[in-house]
Motif scaffolding. Structure first.
Motif, short mmCIF file in Angstrom:
data_model
loop_
_atom_site.label_atom_id
_atom_site.label_comp_id
_atom_site.label_asym_id
_atom_site.label_seq_id
_atom_site.Cartn_x
_atom_site.Cartn_y
_atom_site.Cartn_z
N ASP A 79 -2.63 1.10 -3.22
CA ASP A 79 -2.59 -0.11 -2.39
C ASP A 79 -2.13 0.16 -0.96
O ASP A 79 -1.91 -0.78 -0.19
CB ASP A 79 -1.67 -1.16 -3.03
N TYR A 80 -1.99 1.42 -0.58
CA TYR A 80 -1.45 1.78 0.73
C TYR A 80 -2.54 2.29 1.67
O TYR A 80 -3.18 3.32 1.39
CB TYR A 80 -0.35 2.84 0.58
N ILE A 81 -2.75 1.59 2.77
CA ILE A 81 -3.68 2.05 3.80
C ILE A 81 -2.91 3.03 4.67
O ILE A 81 -1.96 2.67 5.35
CB ILE A 81 -4.22 0.87 4.63
N VAL A 93 0.30 -1.75 4.66
CA VAL A 93 0.09 -0.78 5.73
C VAL A 93 1.35 -0.73 6.57
O VAL A 93 2.10 -1.70 6.64
CB VAL A 93 -1.15 -1.18 6.58
N GLU A 94 1.61 0.41 7.18
CA GLU A 94 2.65 0.53 8.19
C GLU A 94 1.91 0.61 9.51
O GLU A 94 1.46 1.67 9.93
CB GLU A 94 3.52 1.76 7.93
N ALA A 95 1.77 -0.54 10.17
CA ALA A 95 0.94 -0.65 11.36
C ALA A 95 1.74 -0.33 12.62
O ALA A 95 2.87 -0.76 12.79
CB ALA A 95 0.36 -2.06 11.47
N LYS A 146 8.30 -6.44 7.51
CA LYS A 146 9.48 -6.05 8.28
C LYS A 146 9.08 -5.13 9.42
O LYS A 146 8.06 -4.42 9.36
CB LYS A 146 10.54 -5.37 7.42
N GLU A 147 9.87 -5.15 10.47
CA GLU A 147 9.75 -4.17 11.56
C GLU A 147 10.67 -3.02 11.20
O GLU A 147 11.75 -3.23 10.64
CB GLU A 147 10.20 -4.82 12.87
N GLN A 148 10.24 -1.80 11.52
CA GLN A 148 11.09 -0.66 11.19
C GLN A 148 10.99 0.41 12.27
O GLN A 148 10.05 0.42 13.06
CB GLN A 148 10.72 -0.08 9.83
N GLN A 149 11.96 1.28 12.27
CA GLN A 149 11.98 2.45 13.14
C GLN A 149 11.76 3.66 12.26
O GLN A 149 12.45 3.82 11.24
CB GLN A 149 13.33 2.57 13.86
N VAL A 150 10.79 4.49 12.61
CA VAL A 150 10.52 5.70 11.85
C VAL A 150 10.59 6.90 12.79
O VAL A 150 10.30 6.78 13.98
CB VAL A 150 9.15 5.64 11.14
N ASN A 182 7.23 0.53 14.02
CA ASN A 182 6.01 0.09 13.38
C ASN A 182 6.34 -1.08 12.47
O ASN A 182 7.49 -1.52 12.39
CB ASN A 182 5.25 1.23 12.69
N PHE A 183 5.33 -1.60 11.78
CA PHE A 183 5.49 -2.83 11.02
C PHE A 183 4.91 -2.66 9.63
O PHE A 183 3.74 -2.33 9.48
CB PHE A 183 4.79 -3.99 11.74
N VAL A 184 5.76 -2.88 8.62
CA VAL A 184 5.28 -2.92 7.25
C VAL A 184 4.58 -4.27 7.11
O VAL A 184 5.16 -5.32 7.39
CB VAL A 184 6.43 -2.78 6.23
N MET A 185 3.31 -4.22 6.70
CA MET A 185 2.51 -5.44 6.58
C MET A 185 1.82 -5.44 5.21
O MET A 185 1.57 -4.39 4.64
CB MET A 185 1.47 -5.51 7.71
#
Length: 152
Positions: free
Chosen positions: A77-79, A112-114, A131-135, A144-147
């Motif tokens: 399920d992960y793009i 997706v982590e866009a 959520k918004e995250q820092q990677v 980026n953004f977990v969507m």
């Protein structure tokens, strides 16, 4: 405006074209949203890891006039990757790739982590920000953004 593209399965001999699209999209398009240091860290390919990743993923490529102009990869399920050549930006290529993947798996709620650059595209396709995250990658920190999108 849209261009006429054919969507087909990824083949290992597509590898060089996908690498070229990935690097040019980051350097020419994502560079509007990320610093030169971030782009330098992001625009790198570990060929061994990429070969492995592509073989373990479901990969689709968009072809226009016998030239690959975009690609998408997913695992379950992960793009993981969705990139379009700068010469084919804003012509419906990413939309066609994403819809093709989603139609193949109508019961899958994709995530997706866009990137900052890709976030508006995914929002336009019905994805919601979880959520918004820092990677961190190669010493650079990225937002980026977990969507996620509900299954069709």
């Amino acid at each position: 405006m849209t261009i006429d593209v054919c969507i087909r399965e990824y083949h290992p001999d597509d590898f060089d074209a996908l690498c070229e699209i990935f690097l040019s999209a980051i350097k020419e398009i994502a560079s509007h949203d990320y610093s030169p240091e971030q782009i330098a860290a992001w625009a790198q390919i570990d060929e061994i890891a990429w070969h492995r990743k592509l073989l373990q993923s479901e990969g689709l490529v968009a072809v226009c006039q016998q030239r690959i102009v975009g690609f998408i990869t997913a695992r379950q399920d992960y793009i993981d990757l969705l990139f379009v050549s700068p010469i084919a930006q804003r012509q419906g290529v990413a939309t066609r790739l994403l819809h093709h993947l989603e139609q193949r798996h109508p019961d899958t709620a994709f995530r997706v982590e866009a990137s900052i650059t890709a976030r508006p595209f995914f929002i336009g396709q019905g994805y919601q920000i979880v959520k918004e995250q820092q990677v961190e990658a190669r010493g650079a920190v990225f937002t980026n953004f977990v969507m996620r999108k509900a299954a069709m």
